[in-house]
Design a protein around this motif. Structure first.
Motif, PDB file in Angstrom:
ATOM      1  N   ALA A 181       0.825  -1.204   0.000  1.00  0.00           N
ATOM      2  CA  ALA A 181       0.000   0.000   0.000  1.00  0.00           C
ATOM      3  C   ALA A 181       0.860   1.254   0.000  1.00  0.00           C
ATOM      4  CB  ALA A 181      -0.933   0.000   1.203  1.00  0.00           C
ATOM      5  N   LYS A 228     -10.072   9.788  -3.313  1.00  0.00           N
ATOM      6  CA  LYS A 228     -10.751   8.549  -2.947  1.00  0.00           C
ATOM      7  C   LYS A 228     -10.151   8.029  -1.653  1.00  0.00           C
ATOM      8  CE  LYS A 228      -9.973   5.748  -6.340  1.00  0.00           C
ATOM      9  NZ  LYS A 228     -10.036   4.645  -7.311  1.00  0.00           N
ATOM     10  N   SER A 229     -11.019   7.630  -0.742  1.00  0.00           N
ATOM     11  CA  SER A 229     -10.555   6.940   0.459  1.00  0.00           C
ATOM     12  C   SER A 229     -11.231   5.575   0.475  1.00  0.00           C
ATOM     13  CB  SER A 229     -10.910   7.734   1.719  1.00  0.00           C
ATOM     14  OG  SER A 229     -12.290   7.650   1.979  1.00  0.00           O
ATOM     15  N   ASN A 230     -10.970   4.802   1.509  1.00  0.00           N
ATOM     16  CA  ASN A 230     -11.610   3.493   1.612  1.00  0.00           C
ATOM     17  C   ASN A 230     -13.102   3.620   1.896  1.00  0.00           C
ATOM     18  OD1 ASN A 230      -9.250   2.148   1.167  1.00  0.00           O
ATOM     19  ND2 ASN A 230      -8.749   1.951   3.339  1.00  0.00           N
ATOM     20  N   ARG A 231     -13.524   4.746   2.445  1.00  0.00           N
ATOM     21  CA  ARG A 231     -14.913   4.912   2.846  1.00  0.00           C
ATOM     22  C   ARG A 231     -15.720   5.825   1.936  1.00  0.00           C
ATOM     23  NH1 ARG A 231     -16.382   5.423   8.690  1.00  0.00           N
ATOM     24  NH2 ARG A 231     -16.414   3.215   9.111  1.00  0.00           N
ATOM     25  N   ASN A 238     -18.713   2.212   1.836  1.00  0.00           N
ATOM     26  CA  ASN A 238     -17.800   2.101   0.705  1.00  0.00           C
ATOM     27  C   ASN A 238     -18.557   2.474  -0.564  1.00  0.00           C
ATOM     28  OD1 ASN A 238     -19.340  -0.117   1.151  1.00  0.00           O
ATOM     29  ND2 ASN A 238     -17.766  -1.614   0.713  1.00  0.00           N
TER      30      ASN A 238
END
Length: 117
Positions: free
Chosen positions: A2, A33-36, A65
């Motif tokens: 990552a 963009k994030s994971n959520r 998401n």
């Protein structure tokens, strides 16, 4: 992995930012963009001010998401907010992400909403 992936994105982002910058007449539409969620801002880089901001967390019925449908809703929301504050043309900054999937869906929806870029 990552960390390597993120460093690659930052290098790409730096190259993009060398070529484009937001002005008062044509601000920059930046995507993150994030994971959520997915976030979009319209920024005037000359003054260093965020003029308009929106995220998928503001949307009704959005999940943690983000999917393509939420991205399309975000594009129309940012276009609507930009129109209400008098912004019609922007420079698109994909933030080092590929112009594919969620980023592409958001950009096309913003175009359909009336933003020109």
């Amino acid at each position: 992995m990552a960390l390597v992936k993120n460093n690659r994105r930052f290098r790409i982002r730096k190259g993009i930012r060398k070529k484009i910058a937001g002005t008062a007449e044509r601000p920059r539409l930046s995507v993150f963009k994030s994971n959520r969620g997915l976030y979009a801002q319209i920024i005037n880089d000359q003054d260093g001010h965020t003029l308009v901001a929106a995220s998928t967390r503001e949307l009704e019925g959005a999940k943690d998401n983000t999917n393509i449908e939420d991205s399309k809703k975000l594009g129309s929301l940012i276009a609507e907010k930009a129109k209400s504050s008098g912004i019609e043309t922007v420079v698109f900054d994909r933030g080092g992400y590929l112009y594919h999937g969620k980023v592409k869906a958001m950009a096309e929806s913003a175009r359909e909403g009336g933003l020109k870029f």
